[in-house]
Design a protein around this motif. Structure first.
Motif, PDB file in Angstrom:
ATOM      1  N   ALA A  40       0.832  -1.206   0.000  1.00 19.67           N
ATOM      2  CA  ALA A  40       0.000   0.000   0.000  1.00 19.67           C
ATOM      3  C   ALA A  40       0.864   1.251   0.000  1.00 19.67           C
ATOM      4  N   LEU A  41       2.053   1.194   0.628  1.00 17.40           N
ATOM      5  CA  LEU A  41       2.948   2.360   0.636  1.00 17.40           C
ATOM      6  C   LEU A  41       3.715   2.488  -0.676  1.00 17.40           C
ATOM      7  N   THR A  42       4.127   1.346  -1.242  1.00 13.75           N
ATOM      8  CA  THR A  42       5.038   1.360  -2.378  1.00 13.75           C
ATOM      9  C   THR A  42       4.330   1.507  -3.721  1.00 13.75           C
ATOM     10  N   ALA A  83      12.656   1.720  -3.397  1.00  9.81           N
ATOM     11  CA  ALA A  83      11.573   1.313  -2.493  1.00  9.81           C
ATOM     12  C   ALA A  83      11.031  -0.047  -2.913  1.00  9.81           C
ATOM     13  N   PHE A  84      10.925  -0.261  -4.239  1.00  9.84           N
ATOM     14  CA  PHE A  84      10.381  -1.533  -4.713  1.00  9.84           C
ATOM     15  C   PHE A  84      11.320  -2.691  -4.377  1.00  9.84           C
ATOM     16  N   PHE A  85      12.606  -2.536  -4.714  1.00 10.91           N
ATOM     17  CA  PHE A  85      13.515  -3.671  -4.567  1.00 10.91           C
ATOM     18  C   PHE A  85      13.977  -3.890  -3.136  1.00 10.91           C
ATOM     19  N   VAL A  86      14.018  -2.830  -2.318  1.00 12.08           N
ATOM     20  CA  VAL A  86      14.542  -2.989  -0.959  1.00 12.08           C
ATOM     21  C   VAL A  86      13.422  -3.069   0.074  1.00 12.08           C
ATOM     22  N   GLU A  87      12.375  -2.251  -0.122  1.00 16.32           N
ATOM     23  CA  GLU A  87      11.322  -2.209   0.901  1.00 16.32           C
ATOM     24  C   GLU A  87      10.186  -3.173   0.608  1.00 16.32           C
ATOM     25  N   LEU A  88      10.083  -3.644  -0.642  1.00 14.25           N
ATOM     26  CA  LEU A  88       8.923  -4.492  -0.959  1.00 14.25           C
ATOM     27  C   LEU A  88       9.328  -5.926  -1.307  1.00 14.25           C
TER      28      LEU A  88
END
Ligand SMILES: [Zn+2]
Ligand SMILES: [Zn+2]
Length: 345
Positions: free
Chosen positions: A187-189, A222-227
């Motif tokens: 939802a954040l990414t 954000a996509f590759f590290v946080e998700l």
């Protein structure tokens, strides 16, 4: 982004890429800070949370007691075995001495020694009895030790069953928690990725491109590290499926882009020479000539061969002659290098 040929412009572009990188990293830092300061939505779970505390505590106490009793029994057994060894050695020595004495007595046949025979026999019996008693003490300690070992094993296996049942509930809960955490992160990414995709499609060549690219870096990070690391695995099903979908999307984009490029190129090559020349930017044409390819069709051409004035692949004029001094010059040059006359456009 056309290939810049002016020296200062190149450095400006390089600096602007640095601006993009810096902008992206500051966004990443800010995003990380925000995520860190969000209230913790999920508590960290352990297997302990799913164990019945009363039952587990009782079993643990039982195991503790049994272990202590076992240790005490082991110590007592060691002591009893030592005493048995002493008693055995005493009895064996006395038996040997008695046998020697008996042999001597038979040889001498002295009847006054009968009283001593009785005393010695009684002494030997007493030593045998002591040995027997020590053996009984050892056996009693062995029994105690065995009892404690069995009690401990029973408590351990009961605790094991309790833990196995708890582990099942724990894994179920962990899986649903994993899914919820992934949902929050998605939802954040996802909005970031959406905005980045739109910026990439519409704004990547705009005046403000360094900020656009900075934001795209941020969204990719954000996509590759946080998700991506939080995608629930389910034995690799979801991860591989997401990988396949992404590869298909990127591949589709690349294939369509290639086809569009080839289509554009074909149309351009069909246009008359003058119009094609107008469509080519001066810097792009010079950059392609620098790479020894035709500016019109990007196929390789031997530019050092003075017999070649036209591209043998697409027919665009590469070299012509100055209208003022008739010197052979690049058809893309704006001025004659020999006399400085402006080229006809
Ligand atoms: Zn060509
Ligand atoms: Zn000239």
């Amino acid at each position: 982004m056309s290939k810049a040929l002016r020296w200062s412009e190149r450095w400006f572009r390089f600096g602007l890429w640095l601006v993009a990188l810096a902008f992206g990293s500051f966004l990443i830092g800010l995003g990380g800070n925000i995520v860190e300061n969000l209230p913790r939505v999920e508590t960290a779970l352990t297997l302990e949370n799913f164990l019945d505390p009363a039952a587990a505590g009782k079993l643990r106490a039982e195991i503790d007691t049994a272990q202590q009793a076992r240790q005490a029994a082991q110590d007592a057994l060691d002591q009893a075995e030592l005493k048995l060894n002493v008693a055995r050695a005493d009895a064996a020595t006395a038996r040997d001495t008695f046998a020697n004495w008996l042999a001597t007595r038979r040889a001498t046949e002295r009847p006054e020694q009968d009283r001593e025979l009785i005393a010695r026999t009684a002494q030997l019996d007493a030593l045998k009895a002591a040995e027997r008693k020590a053996l009984a003490a050892v056996q009693a300690q062995q029994q105690v030790l065995l009892d404690q070992q069995q009690a401990e094993a029973r408590a351990q296996s009961a605790l094991g069953e309790l833990r196995a049942a708890a582990a099942e509930r724990y894994h179920d809960e962990m899986r649903s928690q994993e899914l919820r955490v992934f949902g929050y992160r998605l939802a954040l990414t996802l909005p970031l990725l959406g905005v980045a995709g739109w910026l990439f499609a519409k704004q990547r060549k705009s005046t403000w491109w360094p900020f656009v690219w900075g934001f795209i870096y941020f969204a990719l990070f954000a996509f590759f590290v946080e998700l991506v690391p939080y995608i629930p695995s389910y034995g690799g099903w979801i991860r591989y499926s997401v990988g396949i979908v992404l590869t298909v999307l990127v591949g589709r984009y690349a294939i369509l882009a290639l086809n569009r490029y080839l289509e554009r190129q074909k149309q351009a090559e069909a246009l008359p020479d003058v119009e094609r020349r107008k469509e080519l930017s001066y810097d792009v044409a010079l950059a392609r000539l620098g790479k020894k390819v035709c500016p019109g069709c990007e196929r390789s051409v031997d530019l050092s061969n003075t017999a070649i004035d036209y591209c043998p692949h697409c027919g665009i004029c590469l070299f012509d002659h100055c209208t003022a001094c008739n010197e052979r010059k690049s058809a893309f040059a704006r001025f004659c290098h020999a006399c400085g006359a402006a080229a006809k456009s």
